[in-house]
Scaffold this active site. Structure first.
Site, PDB file in Angstrom:
ATOM      1  N   TYR B 288       2.386 -18.178   5.791  1.00 39.33           N
ATOM      2  CA  TYR B 288       3.293 -17.100   5.372  1.00 39.33           C
ATOM      3  C   TYR B 288       3.229 -16.993   3.854  1.00 39.33           C
ATOM      4  O   TYR B 288       3.769 -17.835   3.136  1.00 39.33           O
ATOM      5  CB  TYR B 288       4.718 -17.421   5.811  1.00 39.33           C
ATOM      6  CG  TYR B 288       5.679 -16.262   5.672  1.00 39.33           C
ATOM      7  CD1 TYR B 288       6.064 -15.530   6.783  1.00 39.33           C
ATOM      8  CD2 TYR B 288       6.205 -15.903   4.441  1.00 39.33           C
ATOM      9  CE1 TYR B 288       6.948 -14.473   6.672  1.00 39.33           C
ATOM     10  CE2 TYR B 288       7.089 -14.842   4.323  1.00 39.33           C
ATOM     11  CZ  TYR B 288       7.455 -14.129   5.436  1.00 39.33           C
ATOM     12  OH  TYR B 288       8.334 -13.079   5.314  1.00 39.33           O
ATOM     13  N   TYR B 338       2.055  -6.629   5.434  1.00 39.79           N
ATOM     14  CA  TYR B 338       3.226  -7.503   5.391  1.00 39.79           C
ATOM     15  C   TYR B 338       4.124  -7.225   6.578  1.00 39.79           C
ATOM     16  O   TYR B 338       4.901  -6.285   6.574  1.00 39.79           O
ATOM     17  CB  TYR B 338       3.978  -7.265   4.080  1.00 39.79           C
ATOM     18  CG  TYR B 338       5.252  -8.066   3.905  1.00 39.79           C
ATOM     19  CD1 TYR B 338       5.273  -9.435   4.088  1.00 39.79           C
ATOM     20  CD2 TYR B 338       6.433  -7.446   3.523  1.00 39.79           C
ATOM     21  CE1 TYR B 338       6.432 -10.174   3.913  1.00 39.79           C
ATOM     22  CE2 TYR B 338       7.605  -8.171   3.334  1.00 39.79           C
ATOM     23  CZ  TYR B 338       7.600  -9.531   3.537  1.00 39.79           C
ATOM     24  OH  TYR B 338       8.764 -10.243   3.345  1.00 39.79           O
TER      25      TYR B 338
END
Ligand SMILES: [Zn+2]
Lengths: 140, 388
Positions: B288, B338
């Site tokens: 992440y 994203y």
């Protein structure tokens, strides 16, 4: 003097002692009565010992720069004339950490570990903000 | 151990500056694509987990809205989940637990968002920044001192890491460059056709020092969904199953600027033990990457390098195409798109199925996937594999 155009914090019941002290040029921090942990900002209970009992105590106002950033974007029109400006986290001698600004230090001159001491700026009738100034040499 | 759940379907909508659909539309499309990928239809779904993005609204009953929009009847599992950036992997974990417990059989895990608006004409009011939410921190004191938003708070932690370990903007830049090299091999990446050098990185504008614009993840409109089902059932479906071999979470609490450590330390321990694997078994790593800095911290906390050596590890080219440890092989959230943790999960599925085309990592059998949220305060880990 030009009008103050940056955000002015609301004096909430939890933070009233903090702002009242700042008016007197004193820095106060909430301290747990159960275990003595200093904490900032004010909280209802201590995350260390879960005690609900606390008191506001005057601290020395001495500390050091723990970390800092330099803001380059304008998120509020009150800061439009200031970018780039630095925001610092000051670690007080008593252990609590405060977000604040340094006065009289250019962003490029800020260093982690730099000794600082509190100064006060009146920004409204109700609110005086603690900021910090560099301590150039020990004892000054 | 024998894996009991698998990812059987993946759906990724168009990503980026897609303005003609809203967040619900993206979510529905992502689920439809994931169902079609698995060879299922919506009647097969008996579970729905949603991580709503910003567009869903703070108090949204998101999974209920999505259920209504999709006309789903008789769900046996439905929830809106929020564990910060750890949510996407956590949804797959909760789905797996519910399936193993016999509560349901087929769960769609979904993220969608549409925060990007069409650009306004010249002279129009400049959007963005200074949201009301930013004033909530410390009763407006942060705002009084000019600190707004998550970038600013993460920057404080990154600066401490630089101070304590000697991490530098060259190191951050190396992360951005490596991931862009992966994105340049991924036609679906928003920045596919935009090469990046370390010089370009240093020239990109400062957002909040020590972060340049290219240290911060993209903003994307779009949706991603995966279908989770039992390992047995997944074998009978259309695509090769991606088995969930290990899963774990870690939520450290405390002051991240003090610890400079993420929840990966705790999460990886649980996940690797469950999988019966070690880091040496991991072929691809999908982290992440809300910031370049996060990649460095997580590489350290997973143990791919020593604490404090994440910067030099990346600067050495280890995570780039051709490196010893392929990381964020689609370009990640910095260069591809994203989707709040669905980005690393979707890329792991693509790699383990061998669908990576120009960016395919040869012999990718085991993927480590992570989600990181808050200010290094929530974390989730998945160990995924195409093999049982
Ligand atoms: Zn206490």
């Amino acid at each position: 003097m030009p009008p103050y155009t940056k955000p002015i914090p609301t004096v909430t019941p939890e933070l009233r002692p903090f702002f009242e002290a700042a008016k007197r040029r004193e820095l106060v921090v909430q301290r747990c009565r159960g275990c003595g942990t200093y904490r900032f900002p004010a909280r209802e209970l201590c995350s260390n010992c879960l005690s609900r009992a606390s008191e506001w105590v005057r601290v020395s106002g001495a500390g050091e720069v723990f970390s800092f950033n330099v803001m380059h974007q304008v998120y509020h029109p009150g800061f439009a004339g200031e970018v780039p400006y630095a925001v610092v986290i000051v670690k007080l001698a008593e252990g609590a950490k405060m977000t604040s600004n340094l006065v009289g230090v250019l962003p490029g001159d800020i260093r982690i570990g730099m000794p600082v001491r509190v100064v006060f700026e009146d920004i409204s009738d109700e609110v005086t903000l603690p900021r910090f100034a560099a301590v150039s040499s020990p004892g000054v | 151990m024998i894996p009991y759940t698998a990812i059987a379907g993946l759906g990724i909508t168009q990503q980026g500056k897609v303005y003609d659909r809203n967040h619900v539309g993206f979510a529905v499309e992502a689920v439809q694509l994931a169902l079609a990928d698995a060879g299922l239809d919506r009647g097969d779904l008996d579970g729905l987990l949603l991580n709503p993005g910003l567009s869903w609204g703070e108090a949204a009953m998101g999974s209920f809205q999505l259920q209504q929009a999709m006309g789903l009847r008789n769900l046996r599992l439905s929830a809106t989940m929020n564990a910060g950036g750890a949510t996407a992997a956590a949804m797959i974990q909760h789905a797996g637990g519910a399936i193993a417990a016999g509560m349901c059989t087929t769960v769609a895990c979904v993220f969608s968002d549409a925060p990007l608006k069409p650009p306004k004409p010249q002279g129009a009011e400049k959007g963005g920044g200074g949201s009301a939410g930013a004033y909530g921190f410390a009763r407006g004191l942060d705002a009084a001192y000019g600190q707004f938003g998550i970038n600013a708070m993460y920057a404080m932690v990154a600066r401490r890491h630089m101070h304590v370990y000697g991490t530098s903007n060259d190191h951050f830049g190396a992360v951005a460059v490596a991931q862009r090299q992966w994105a340049n091999r991924n036609p679906a990446a928003q920045l596919h056709e935009t090469p990046l050098t370390l010089e370009d990185y240093h020239r990109s504008r400062w957002v909040v020092e020590p972060f340049h614009l290219l240290d911060c993840c993209l903003v994307s409109n779009g949706g991603v969904a995966v279908i989770v089902t039992s390992a047995e059932r997944a074998r009978d479906l259309k695509r090769p199953p991606v088995y969930v071999r290990g899963m774990g979470q870690g939520h450290p609490g405390g002051d991240p600027a003090e610890t400079l450590t993420s929840g990966a330390v705790l999460a990886k321990e649980t996940a690797l033990r469950m999988a019966g694997l070690t880091l040496a078994d991991v072929d691809v790593v999908e982290l992440y990457d809300c910031y370049t800095f996060t990649v460095i911290v997580c590489l350290e906390d997973y143990g791919f390098c020593k604490k404090g050596e994440g910067g030099p590890f990346v600067a050495d080219g280890k995570t780039a195409p051709g490196g010893a440890l392929p990381v964020n092989t689609g370009g990640g959230q910095l260069s591809s798109f994203y989707m709040w943790g669905m980005t690393p999960i979707s890329e792991a599925v693509i790699q383990l199925r061998g669908d990576g085309a120009a960016r395919q990592v040869p012999d990718a059998r085991v993927a480590l996937v992570s989600g990181n949220g808050g200010i290094l305060s929530t974390h989730s880990t998945l160990i995924l594999s195409g093999e049982r």
